[in-house]
Design an enzyme around this catalytic site. Structure first.
Site, mmCIF file in Angstrom:
data_model
loop_
_atom_site.group_PDB
_atom_site.id
_atom_site.type_symbol
_atom_site.label_atom_id
_atom_site.label_comp_id
_atom_site.label_asym_id
_atom_site.label_seq_id
_atom_site.Cartn_x
_atom_site.Cartn_y
_atom_site.Cartn_z
ATOM 1 N N GLN A 172 20.752 29.172 52.894
ATOM 2 C CA GLN A 172 21.942 28.848 52.708
ATOM 3 C C GLN A 172 22.626 28.111 53.505
ATOM 4 O OE1 GLN A 172 22.180 31.188 56.981
ATOM 5 N NE2 GLN A 172 20.858 32.169 56.400
ATOM 6 N N THR B 282 44.517 39.873 40.502
ATOM 7 C CA THR B 282 46.133 39.314 40.782
ATOM 8 C C THR B 282 46.672 39.102 40.254
ATOM 9 O OG1 THR B 282 45.198 38.443 43.567
ATOM 10 C CG2 THR B 282 47.100 37.722 42.701
ATOM 11 N N SER C 20 37.182 43.578 44.568
ATOM 12 C CA SER C 20 36.693 43.790 45.486
ATOM 13 C C SER C 20 35.719 45.161 45.192
ATOM 14 C CB SER C 20 37.547 43.800 46.693
ATOM 15 O OG SER C 20 38.264 44.715 46.982
HETATM 16 N N1 ASP Z 1 41.867 40.826 45.372
HETATM 17 C C1 ASP Z 1 41.827 40.438 43.809
HETATM 18 C C2 ASP Z 1 40.783 40.838 43.179
HETATM 19 O O1 ASP Z 1 39.510 40.047 43.130
HETATM 20 C C3 ASP Z 1 41.991 37.992 44.623
HETATM 21 C C4 ASP Z 1 42.275 38.119 43.381
HETATM 22 O O2 ASP Z 1 42.315 38.082 42.435
HETATM 23 O O3 ASP Z 1 43.129 36.709 43.393
HETATM 24 O O4 ASP Z 1 40.970 41.070 42.587
#
Ligand code: ASP
Length: 352
Positions: free
Chosen positions: A290, A21, A71
């Protein structure tokens, strides 16, 4: 790669941009990794108050040509990043990795196992909002990471985020939106921003446990990238058949089981039989709780004894990220089964 601002220290830290992000820009389908990171970073840091700007070490920037949303990261990405750091770290006081927050703790954990015996800081950071967003946390996090990255007393992989410094292999992403997004449930903070300054707390860093020169282990993770390790979270009613579907996969070499409380699982002979069978085939099985806080101690309760008998190793108070990346790391190496099991139970980088 070029030097940012005027030089003042002999080996400026290196900033490696992998995506996330922090460097994203709005696209047709939502936020996506953007380019031109060096200039954008420089603008964002340049907008900080003069006193803070002056304390930011000069640095160099290396941008991955194909930045990703984290991700999409896999064990191949962890391996590639460790390789880049291993190749370049000697020329820099420290390394800052810019990474997406979603899987940042996984990458930090994996780096810790690959870069054992680090003699300088590797600080991973990211942001909840892009560099250019109003009120973004990005510049604050990079500033903090850069300042910790020139502290020679820090000799491990750490995460600088939301004003705090956490051991990478103890950290977890805990918030989807809050700027203080990471926690370290079973280990105290390594440091913190106090007033304007980054303070490293004495006695908590791995430097005290380091002996000898860096002894990086950079095995090839590719053979495990295709379903080599699984994470299996138990739920009430889970069946032996469901667990077998994971464990009987011939590609699977190890699995992390997330069991209940202090180390309990159903006393179901069929389920325990599936686990014992997989262990008998040399698959490396480990269990964490957990519960986010506290340790597992397999065998305290009758309901946990079966796990022990089935050859499942206890992962103490390790995070899921630390336990799974350790399985990957050990399974990627040509170790005898008993050596691998012993290494799993031994703290390698302060992960347990
Ligand atoms: N989806 C983004 C990632 O992990 C979320 C972030 O960077 O905060 O690349």
């Amino acid at each position: 790669m070029s030097t940012h601002a005027a030089a003042s220290i002999p080996s400026p830290p290196l900033v490696i941009y992998t995506g996330g992000t922090l460097g994203m820009v709005a696209g047709e389908h939502g936020l996506a990794p953007g380019g031109d990171i060096e200039a954008r970073l420089s603008r964002a840091l340049g907008a900080l108050p003069a006193e803070r700007r002056a304390a930011i070490p000069d640095h160099e920037v290396l941008a991955f040509p194909d930045p990703i949303d984290s991700s999409a990261a896999t064990s191949r990405v962890w391996q590639r990043l460790a390789g880049e750091i291993a190749e370049r770290y000697r020329d820099h006081a420290g390394i800052v990795v810019l990474h997406g927050t979603d899987t940042l703790a996984w990458t930090a954990s994996s780096l810790a196992y690959q870069l054992q015996g680090l003699d300088r800081p590797v600080v991973v950071t990211g942001a909840m909002q892009p560099l250019e967003a109003e009120g973004s946390d990005a510049a604050d996090n990079v500033e903090l990471a850069l300042r910790f990255a020139v502290n020679p007393a820090l000799q491990e992989v750490a995460i600088a985020f939301g004003g705090r410094l956490l051991r990478g292999v103890r950290a977890r992403k805990w918030q989807t939106r809050d700027a203080a997004a990471f926690v370290s449930p079973n280990y105290p903070l390594l440091g913190e921003r106090v007033g304007m300054d980054p303070i490293l707390y004495p006695g908590r860093s791995l430097a005290r446990q380091q002996r000898g020169a860096p002894r990086f282990e950079l095995p090839d993770y590719a053979p495990l990238a295709d379903g080599g390790v699984a994470r299996i979270v138990l739920w009430p009613g889970i069946t032996a058949r469901q667990v077998a579907a994971w464990l009987e996969d011939p590609a699977l070499k190890g699995a992390l089981l997330e069991v209940w409380g202090a180390g309990n699982a159903p006393e179901d002979p069929a389920l325990l039989g599936v686990l014992a069978e997989a262990s008998g085939q040399g698959k490396l099985l480990a269990a964490i709780s957990q519960c986010p806080h506290g340790s597992v101690g397999i065998g305290h309760y009758a309901a946990g004894r079966g796990l022990h008998a089935a050859g499942v190793l206890t992962a103490d108070a390790m995070t899921p990220e630390a336990a799974l990346t350790k399985l990957v790391h050990l399974l990627a190496q040509p170790l005898a089964d008993d050596e691998r099991r012993r290494s799993f139970l031994t703290p390698l980088v302060g992960e347990r």
